[in-house]
Design an enzyme around this catalytic site. Structure first.
Site, PDB file in Angstrom:
ATOM      1  N   ASN A  17      23.134 -18.514  -4.540  1.00 18.46           N
ATOM      2  CA  ASN A  17      21.988 -18.391  -5.453  1.00 18.46           C
ATOM      3  C   ASN A  17      21.606 -19.748  -6.037  1.00 18.46           C
ATOM      4  OD1 ASN A  17      20.953 -15.510  -5.900  1.00 18.46           O
ATOM      5  ND2 ASN A  17      23.178 -15.250  -5.828  1.00 18.46           N
ATOM      6  N   ILE A  96      32.511 -12.969 -18.519  1.00 16.56           N
ATOM      7  CA  ILE A  96      31.699 -12.444 -19.630  1.00 16.56           C
ATOM      8  C   ILE A  96      31.653 -13.476 -20.759  1.00 16.56           C
ATOM      9  CG2 ILE A  96      31.585 -10.611 -21.398  1.00 16.56           C
ATOM     10  CD1 ILE A  96      30.928  -9.445 -18.720  1.00 16.56           C
ATOM     11  N   ASN A 111      20.423 -13.804 -15.913  1.00 19.29           N
ATOM     12  CA  ASN A 111      21.502 -13.527 -14.961  1.00 19.29           C
ATOM     13  C   ASN A 111      20.928 -12.812 -13.741  1.00 19.29           C
ATOM     14  OD1 ASN A 111      24.293 -13.092 -14.076  1.00 19.29           O
ATOM     15  ND2 ASN A 111      24.014 -10.950 -14.671  1.00 19.29           N
ATOM     16  N   HIS A 113      22.000 -10.007 -11.010  1.00 20.14           N
ATOM     17  CA  HIS A 113      23.027  -8.985 -10.791  1.00 20.14           C
ATOM     18  C   HIS A 113      22.731  -8.255  -9.476  1.00 20.14           C
ATOM     19  CE1 HIS A 113      26.157  -6.137 -11.702  1.00 20.14           C
ATOM     20  NE2 HIS A 113      25.327  -5.186 -11.279  1.00 20.14           N
ATOM     21  N   GLU A 151      24.338  -9.215 -25.734  1.00 20.89           N
ATOM     22  CA  GLU A 151      25.769  -8.943 -25.954  1.00 20.89           C
ATOM     23  C   GLU A 151      26.276  -7.739 -25.154  1.00 20.89           C
ATOM     24  OE1 GLU A 151      23.371  -8.701 -28.126  1.00 20.89           O
ATOM     25  OE2 GLU A 151      23.525  -6.809 -29.223  1.00 20.89           O
ATOM     26  N   ASP A 154      25.190  -6.793 -18.738  1.00 17.30           N
ATOM     27  CA  ASP A 154      24.063  -6.372 -17.876  1.00 17.30           C
ATOM     28  C   ASP A 154      23.056  -5.499 -18.623  1.00 17.30           C
ATOM     29  OD1 ASP A 154      25.133  -7.748 -15.665  1.00 17.30           O
ATOM     30  OD2 ASP A 154      26.404  -6.039 -15.149  1.00 17.30           O
ATOM     31  N   ALA A 183      16.793  -9.872  -1.458  1.00 15.34           N
ATOM     32  CA  ALA A 183      16.450  -9.718  -2.882  1.00 15.34           C
ATOM     33  C   ALA A 183      16.860 -10.938  -3.717  1.00 15.34           C
ATOM     34  CB  ALA A 183      17.086  -8.440  -3.439  1.00 15.34           C
TER      35      ALA A 183
HETATM   36  C1  GAR Z   1      25.909 -12.724  -6.144  1.00 18.08           C
HETATM   37  O1  GAR Z   1      25.807 -11.579  -5.355  1.00 18.08           O
HETATM   38  C2  GAR Z   1      25.528 -12.405  -7.574  1.00 18.08           C
HETATM   39  O2  GAR Z   1      24.483 -11.488  -7.685  1.00 18.08           O
HETATM   40  C3  GAR Z   1      26.808 -11.828  -8.095  1.00 18.08           C
HETATM   41  O3  GAR Z   1      27.817 -12.625  -7.517  1.00 18.08           O
HETATM   42  C4  GAR Z   1      27.370 -13.164  -6.279  1.00 18.08           C
HETATM   43  C5  GAR Z   1      27.517 -14.664  -6.323  1.00 18.08           C
HETATM   44  O4  GAR Z   1      27.164 -15.261  -5.112  1.00 18.08           O
HETATM   45  N1  GAR Z   1      26.822 -11.820  -9.523  1.00 18.08           N
HETATM   46  C6  GAR Z   1      27.400 -10.866 -10.245  1.00 18.08           C
HETATM   47  O5  GAR Z   1      28.033  -9.954  -9.751  1.00 18.08           O
HETATM   48  C7  GAR Z   1      27.212 -10.990 -11.761  1.00 18.08           C
HETATM   49  N2  GAR Z   1      27.637  -9.785 -12.411  1.00 18.08           N
HETATM   50  P1  GAR Z   1      26.813 -16.820  -4.994  1.00 18.08           P
HETATM   51  O6  GAR Z   1      27.928 -17.607  -5.690  1.00 18.08           O
HETATM   52  O7  GAR Z   1      26.804 -17.086  -3.512  1.00 18.08           O
HETATM   53  O8  GAR Z   1      25.466 -17.061  -5.644  1.00 18.08           O
END
Ligand code: GAR
Length: 204
Positions: A17, A96, A111, A113, A151, A154, A183
């Site tokens: 990301n 968190i 963020n 998710h 707080e 998600d 996405a």
């Molecule tokens: C992604 O799928 C992101 O949406 C998720 O972790 C992955 C990180 O991938 N985030 C969460 O679960 C946050 N609650 P990346 O390091 O390759 O971007």
């Protein structure tokens, strides 16, 4: 003074990301924003390498080195405030943050998710886990959500969502990859571009 919003990206892992954000900055999609610092809470995060290759300042801050959550957040805050940051992006930041921290940066933290909130989210749902849960529940559509961080894990205001089909024979890994490709890597850069434009417009 640059007329760009100053962005900090917080990471923990592979950083795909983050890469999507770097690419969007280079392509001009994020024309009013600049990623000025990447902070990782894990030393081994490949995301750090991606940031370095793009010439972005990096910092590794671990809870262990800071003697716990309070010291960790104090250090992250010191770095962020030192860079005069307008927007903090959690891009695969798998830890968190306390109520104090998120309240201090009210509506400045977003963020990504990997599910359609309010499904498969909240405490304990991160990384591959939302995809395992989606397959276990048998949903036919999942996706990703960009939201403000408050707080409640998600629980902040939703900024963008995109649905992705679950396909026969999917494993958590194939589903995770499809959700990223179809996405996450699309809606996160668009959301950042939009918020940066708004930040810059409001300065005038
Ligand atoms: C992604 O799928 C992101 O949406 C998720 O972790 C992955 C990180 O991938 N985030 C969460 O679960 C946050 N609650 P990346 O390091 O390759 O971007």
């Amino acid at each position: 003074m640059s007329n760009k919003a100053r962005v900090a990206v917080l990471v923990s892992g592979g950083g795909t990301n983050l890469q999507a954000l770097i690419d969007a900055q280079h392509s001009g999609l994020i024309e009013k924003g600049e990623i000025v610092v990447v902070i990782s809470n894990r030393e081994s995060a490949y995301a750090i390498e991606r940031a370095r290759k793009a010439g972005i300042d990096t910092h590794v801050v671990t809870r262990k080195a800071c003697g716990g959550q309070e010291g960790f957040e104090a250090k992250v805050k010191e770095i962020i405030d030192g860079y005069n940051i307008d927007l903090i992006v959690l891009a695969g930041f798998l830890t968190i943050l306390s109520k104090d921290f998120v309240t201090y940066y009210d509506h400045k933290i977003i963020n990504i998710h990997p599910s359609l909130i309010p499904s498969f989210c909240g405490d304990g749902f991160y990384g591959i886990i939302p995809h395992e849960a989606a397959l276990a529940r048998g949903v036919k559509v999942t996706g990703a959500t960009v939201h403000y961080v408050n707080e409640v894990a998600d629980g902040g205001e939703i900024i963008a969502q995109k649905a992705v089909n679950v396909e026969d024979g999917d494993t958590p890994e194939t589903l995770q990859r499809r959700v990223m490709e179809q996405a996450e890597w699309l809606i996160l850069p668009v959301a950042v571009a939009k918020i940066c434009r708004k930040i810059v417009a409001e300065r005038r």
